[in-house]
Design an enzyme around this catalytic site. Structure first.
Site, PDB file in Angstrom:
ATOM      1  N   ASP A  26       0.840  -1.206   0.000  1.00 44.59           N
ATOM      2  CA  ASP A  26       0.000   0.000   0.000  1.00 44.59           C
ATOM      3  C   ASP A  26       0.874   1.255   0.000  1.00 44.59           C
ATOM      4  O   ASP A  26       0.363   2.377  -0.052  1.00 44.59           O
ATOM      5  CB  ASP A  26      -1.004  -0.015   1.158  1.00 44.59           C
ATOM      6  CG  ASP A  26      -0.353  -0.014   2.523  1.00 44.59           C
ATOM      7  OD1 ASP A  26       0.884  -0.191   2.604  1.00 44.59           O
ATOM      8  OD2 ASP A  26      -1.086   0.161   3.529  1.00 44.59           O
ATOM      9  N   GLU A  86       9.548  -3.780  10.228  1.00 44.91           N
ATOM     10  CA  GLU A  86       9.927  -2.497   9.627  1.00 44.91           C
ATOM     11  C   GLU A  86      10.501  -1.559  10.684  1.00 44.91           C
ATOM     12  O   GLU A  86       9.887  -1.312  11.721  1.00 44.91           O
ATOM     13  CB  GLU A  86       8.700  -1.854   8.943  1.00 44.91           C
ATOM     14  CG  GLU A  86       9.039  -0.501   8.322  1.00 44.91           C
ATOM     15  CD  GLU A  86       8.009   0.018   7.337  1.00 44.91           C
ATOM     16  OE1 GLU A  86       7.006  -0.675   7.066  1.00 44.91           O
ATOM     17  OE2 GLU A  86       8.209   1.146   6.833  1.00 44.91           O
ATOM     18  N   LYS A 104      -1.052  -9.301   3.132  1.00 50.69           N
ATOM     19  CA  LYS A 104      -0.249  -8.829   4.273  1.00 50.69           C
ATOM     20  C   LYS A 104      -1.093  -7.834   5.049  1.00 50.69           C
ATOM     21  O   LYS A 104      -1.820  -7.032   4.446  1.00 50.69           O
ATOM     22  CB  LYS A 104       1.048  -8.161   3.792  1.00 50.69           C
ATOM     23  CG  LYS A 104       1.865  -7.551   4.938  1.00 50.69           C
ATOM     24  CD  LYS A 104       3.294  -7.219   4.527  1.00 50.69           C
ATOM     25  CE  LYS A 104       3.461  -5.913   3.803  1.00 50.69           C
ATOM     26  NZ  LYS A 104       3.012  -4.723   4.542  1.00 50.69           N
TER      27      LYS A 104
HETATM   28  O1  KIV Z   1       3.654  -1.114   1.572  1.00 43.88           O
HETATM   29  C1  KIV Z   1       4.832  -1.474   1.567  1.00 43.88           C
HETATM   30  O2  KIV Z   1       5.602  -1.187   0.637  1.00 43.88           O
HETATM   31  C2  KIV Z   1       5.322  -2.256   2.689  1.00 43.88           C
HETATM   32  C3  KIV Z   1       6.792  -2.482   2.763  1.00 43.88           C
HETATM   33  C4  KIV Z   1       7.438  -1.271   3.322  1.00 43.88           C
HETATM   34  C5  KIV Z   1       7.126  -3.687   3.542  1.00 43.88           C
HETATM   35  O3  KIV Z   1       4.576  -2.667   3.506  1.00 43.88           O
END
Ligand code: KIV
Length: 275
Positions: free
Chosen positions: A54, A192, A123
């Site tokens: 996202d 993160e 995710k």
């Molecule tokens: O949205 C994204 O790009 C992420 C990464 C930073 C892991 O969640």
């Protein structure tokens, strides 16, 4: 259990290869991807996993956070990436408020995201608060990747994008959350912007692979935002980021060369015209 070699991986990284990679201590490589042109390049690359993050809210749409991103926008981009990269394991981010209302609502949104985009897994950000949701998605055969530490969808609660888990109580919470995600059935966990020592401890204490971004050297894999590692945004340079190219300069120079040639009547040349 599948045995992972680099040759096998070229045939396509699967859900089984996450755990197998950790067991064999082969780091997992993941990059974000949002569009067809880059998906085609990545499909022909060595990368293991693509994440339709996202973060597209920031890097594609130009929002100041990921908060405004919708389920429909995620599906639109993930479906494009799937088409460009048919052989890759694709993870799609569940956007803010698509898994916060109820388990039933989360199931409906995740089901749509998997069915309509063709992604392999979802995710979501957070730990203990989403344990029931992770369990329900896994029960419905939707693999779930967790995401702890700096969780950008919580920006209004966190008050900024700083390193998480430096205080002892925060550190304990993140470690517990990682265990809870593992117990709930998550197949992998993104960490993160946490101290390297915390990421190391989590990676040693959970059986599922951790994938770090700004989480140091001891995670079981690494992820970066594609546009950032390619140097498309010259102004974005956090400490954890390594730029593997300078596409900002390459693009700007190419555009200026083109402009100069148009103004100077150099382009189109004799070789660029039809008889
Ligand atoms: O949205 C994204 O790009 C992420 C990464 C930073 C892991 O969640």
């Amino acid at each position: 259990m599948s045995s992972v070699t680099n040759t096998d991986r070229k045939k396509g990284f699967t859900i089984n290869d996450f755990k197998a990679s950790k067991e064999k201590k082969i780091p997992i490589s993941m990059l974000t991807c949002y569009d067809f042109a880059f998906a085609k390049i990545l499909d022909n690359s060595d990368i293991d996993v693509l994440l339709v993050g996202d973060s597209l809210g920031n890097v594609i749409a130009g929002y100041s956070s990921t908060i405004p991103v919708t389920v429909d926008q995620m599906i639109y981009h993930a479906e494009i990436v799937r088409r460009g990269a048919p052989s890759k394991f694709v993870v799609i981010d569940m956007p803010f408020m698509s898994y916060h209302v109820s388990v039933e609502d989360s199931l409906r949104n995740a089901g749509r995201m998997i069915k309509e985009s063709g992604a392999n897994a979802v995710k979501l950000e957070g730990g203990r608060d989403f344990s029931a949701t992770v369990k329900a998605l896994v029960k419905a055969s939707i693999p779930v990747m967790g995401h702890l530490g700096l969780t950008p969808q919580s920006i209004h609660k966190l008050g900024g994008y700083s390193v998480q888990g430096r205080q002892e109580d925060q550190r304990k919470t993140i470690l517990e959350d990682a265990k809870i995600l593992e117990d709930s059935g998550a197949f992998s966990i993104v960490l993160e912007k946490v101290p390297e020592s915390l990421a190391k401890e989590i990676s040693e204490k959970v059986s599922v692979p951790t994938i770090g971004i700004g989480a140091g050297r001891y995670c079981d894999g690494q992820v970066l935002v594609l546009n950032d590692m390619l140097g498309l945004d010259e102004s974005f340079a956090p400490k954890f980021l390594k730029k593997y190219a300078s596409l900002y300069d390459i693009t700007k120079n190419a555009v200026n060369d083109y402009c100069g040639e148009v103004k100077g009547r150099v382009y189109p040349g004799a070789g660029n015209v039809y008889e």
